[in-house]
Motif scaffolding. Structure first.
Motif, PDB file in Angstrom:
ATOM      1  N   ASP A 511      39.325  33.242  87.708  1.00 50.28           N
ATOM      2  CA  ASP A 511      39.292  34.167  86.917  1.00 50.28           C
ATOM      3  C   ASP A 511      38.929  33.688  85.479  1.00 50.28           C
ATOM      4  O   ASP A 511      39.492  34.142  84.274  1.00 50.28           O
ATOM      5  CB  ASP A 511      40.474  35.038  86.826  1.00 50.28           C
ATOM      6  N   ASN A 513      37.079  33.253  81.991  1.00 52.63           N
ATOM      7  CA  ASN A 513      36.671  33.956  80.933  1.00 52.63           C
ATOM      8  C   ASN A 513      35.155  33.283  80.616  1.00 52.63           C
ATOM      9  O   ASN A 513      34.935  32.255  81.200  1.00 52.63           O
ATOM     10  CB  ASN A 513      37.276  34.181  79.709  1.00 52.63           C
ATOM     11  N   GLU A 516      35.083  29.661  79.296  1.00 56.77           N
ATOM     12  CA  GLU A 516      35.441  28.727  80.331  1.00 56.77           C
ATOM     13  C   GLU A 516      34.519  28.557  81.367  1.00 56.77           C
ATOM     14  O   GLU A 516      34.021  27.414  81.968  1.00 56.77           O
ATOM     15  CB  GLU A 516      36.755  29.180  81.004  1.00 56.77           C
ATOM     16  N   ARG A 582      32.276  43.968  87.337  1.00 61.09           N
ATOM     17  CA  ARG A 582      32.166  43.325  86.109  1.00 61.09           C
ATOM     18  C   ARG A 582      30.482  42.836  85.823  1.00 61.09           C
ATOM     19  O   ARG A 582      29.986  42.814  84.979  1.00 61.09           O
ATOM     20  CB  ARG A 582      33.156  42.253  85.860  1.00 61.09           C
TER      21      ARG A 582
END
Length: 587
Positions: A511, A513, A516, A582
């Motif tokens: 997960d 972002n 990252e 997303r």
């Protein structure tokens, strides 16, 4: 959902015959009788791949299965190897002098009029599912049949059919290729081959294959054909890979026949955990590798989670039916993990990867591969990684070091994985299934870009399984990757990909972002000594999420009889769905 794919190698026939000869050379030079037996198994499997590819080439040219000199010669080689295997098994792996007749048979085959190329299908049971030729040998011996007419269903059933025929004292197997819709297969048999199969009106028929799978339609197609040609149902015997029923796609007629038919099966547990002779058992296979006998604990089917010191509500999910067989062996002083990695060169390839990963500090220490099982030292006092705890930048650096190492150390052939176009088709299909037709159309733009980017893919033996529960911290706090040797050669459609696939996988699984994810991409490029292609990353990221969504959806559906497992799997389905949404909203 699209998840699975057929692995096919295009080979020059002489090169494939060379693999058979090379396996026999390794058998001759083996240090122990057990190693020699393993090499005989490898020779049998490679000869089966040759026979399947050569006979399939004739099938494709003629549009049906038909008699031919090449078919007879390839089957004769399989029968000679099956006889050598039977003698070795019966003698407790005792040394046997080299058989010159095998060399003459191989040389004779090489002088035949061979196709220019053959398409060798991966024998999935030998590679993934701990399916042993010796199990069919034992099943045939225990069946005690008067020599039957053996029919081997290509692909793997041809090889296994030779073992059954040898054990029963029968002629070499006739082999057939069921064709058509995967759930409604049929046979196409030349009258000459049909006459040969049906020549004895009183014969018993032994139909041999792995499975049955989702529909059992390959077994069903052969039995349908036999009954249509006047063979009484009571004279049809099945030699399957397991004792269960066909899957949910089986027709009512095939399901009814299967339940009433005579079936002869020796499963892995009977063969290796409850052997008739101690030297045939799993523990005896590896005593010399681990320094003596020990106590086996079965970790298959998700049982490995019981050692995580976590309540069941926090266990990671498991697709229990698809897990490899695995065991922990405790010798009293040391512990080892044994996991099925594949017979023959499949296991050797995975031992090679495991050794390289250990030497680089990323994995457990392997001690060998025996009878298809990769044996590694148990990682003592390890604990699961909690990605939310600790230094995120240190985690990114470790992930990058690992992925960069794979990119440098494990190059792969250009044809060893799905094309970008295939992955994009899977994305559109799975997105449509999960999110609706509008989502599938929206992802279509990536499908249109895929062909343009194909030439920029640099394939490596990717990990393909970056899930957070696949990482352990050892007693020194070093992050190690488990289960890192097989998934680029798994029973799915992905295969070897650009390292951008694993970068995308890490971003989804942890997960990350956007900042990252960008940092990981930069660090992996530095470690790999070649930048990660940002356009490939944008295409592969939603493909990765769609593939995992499909895999976990199918696993959840298969776990309907276990609400707790289904709930764990459903949480992952929801997570991948969120990621796919997303990506859908990204420009």
């Amino acid at each position: 959902m699209l998840v699975y794919g057929d692995a096919v190698r295009v080979e020059e026939p002489g090169q494939q015959l060379g693999r058979v000869a090379a396996a026999l050379d390794r058998a001759r030079d083996a240090a122990t009788g057990l190693d020699r037996h393993d090499r005989l198994v490898e020779a049998l499997i490679e000869a089966g791949a040759f026979a399947q590819g050569a006979i399939d080439a004739e099938f494709e040219a003629a549009g049906r299965d038909a008699p031919s000199p090449l078919r007879d010669a390839a089957t004769a080689l399989l029968m000679e190897l099956a006889a050598a295997l039977r003698r070795s098994w019966a003698a407790g792996f005792a040394e046997e002098p080299e058989n010159p007749a095998l060399r003459r048979t191989i040389d004779g085959l090489a002088r035949q009029a061979l196709p220019g190329a053959i398409r060798c299908r991966l024998a999935e049971g030998f590679a993934f599912y701990a399916l042993y030729p010796e199990a069919y040998l034992e099943a045939a011996v225990r069946a005690g049949l008067r020599p039957p007419r053996v029919i081997g269903i290509r692909s793997i059933g041809l090889t296994l059919g030779a073992v059954v025929a040898e054990a029963c004292g029968a002629h070499g197997p006739a082999s057939v290729r069921p064709v058509g819709h995967p759930f409604r297969r049929e046979l196409a048999v030349d009258p000459g081959l049909a006459a040969d199969i049906l020549r004895d009106p009183a014969a018993t028929y032994a139909v041999v294959d792995e499975g049955p799978g989702l529909s059992g339609s390959s077994f069903g197609a052969v039995a349908d054909w036999l009954e249509a040609h006047g063979v009484d149902r009571t004279r049809i015997r099945f030699f399957p890979g397991h004792g269960g029923e066909p899957g949910p796609q089986a027709s009512p007629a095939h399901r009814e026949r299967w339940r009433s038919a005579a079936r002869h099966v020796v499963d892995f547990d009977t063969l290796a955990l409850r052997p008739r002779q101690p030297w045939h058992g799993l523990g005896g296979w590896i005593e010399d590798l681990v320094g003596g006998p020990g106590r086996l604990e079965d970790l298959s089917g998700g049982a490995w989670r019981e050692g995580l010191a976590l309540p069941p509500g926090r266990w990671p999910p498991a697709h229990r039916q698809q897990e490899r067989r695995k065991f922990r062996l405790d010798t009293g002083g040391r512990r080892f993990l044994m996991k099925f990695a594949g017979l023959g060169r499949h296991g050797r390839d995975k031992l090679r990867r495991a050794q390289a990963l250990h030497d680089a500090g990323f994995g457990a220490e392997p001690v060998g591969c025996r009878r298809g099982f990769l044996v590694e030292r148990w990682i003592e006092d390890a604990r699961p990684l909690d990605p939310r705890a600790g230094d995120r930048h240190a985690l990114l650096r470790r992930l990058a070091a690992y992925l960069g190492f794979r990119a440098r150390r494990f190059p792969a052939a250009p044809e060893s994985g799905a094309t970008l176009s295939t992955l994009a088709e899977m994305l559109c299909h799975n997105a449509t299934e999960a999110l609706g037709e509008e989502a599938g159309r929206a992802f279509g733009r990536l499908a249109r870009a895929a062909g343009r980017l194909e030439g920029r893919v640099r394939r490596v033996e990717t990990d393909n399984r970056l899930h957070r529960w696949e990482w352990l911290l050892d007693r020194h706090g070093t992050l190690l990757k488990t289960d890192a040797v097989d998934h680029c050669a798994a029973h799915d459609l992905v295969g070897c990909q650009d390292i951008a696939w694993d970068v995308a996988g890490a971003a989804v699984e942890f997960d990350l972002n956007p900042e990252e994810a960008g940092e990981l991409e930069r660090l992996v490029g530095h470690e790999a000594r070649q930048p990660v292609d940002p356009e490939l990353s944008r295409v592969l990221a939603p493909c990765y999420a769609a593939f995992q969504l499909g895999a976990f959806t199918m696993a959840r559906d298969a776990a309907a009889d276990d609400p707790d497992e289904a709930a764990r799997l459903d949480r992952e389905v929801s997570r991948y769905t969120r990621h796919l949404r997303r990506f859908l909203s990204c420009p």
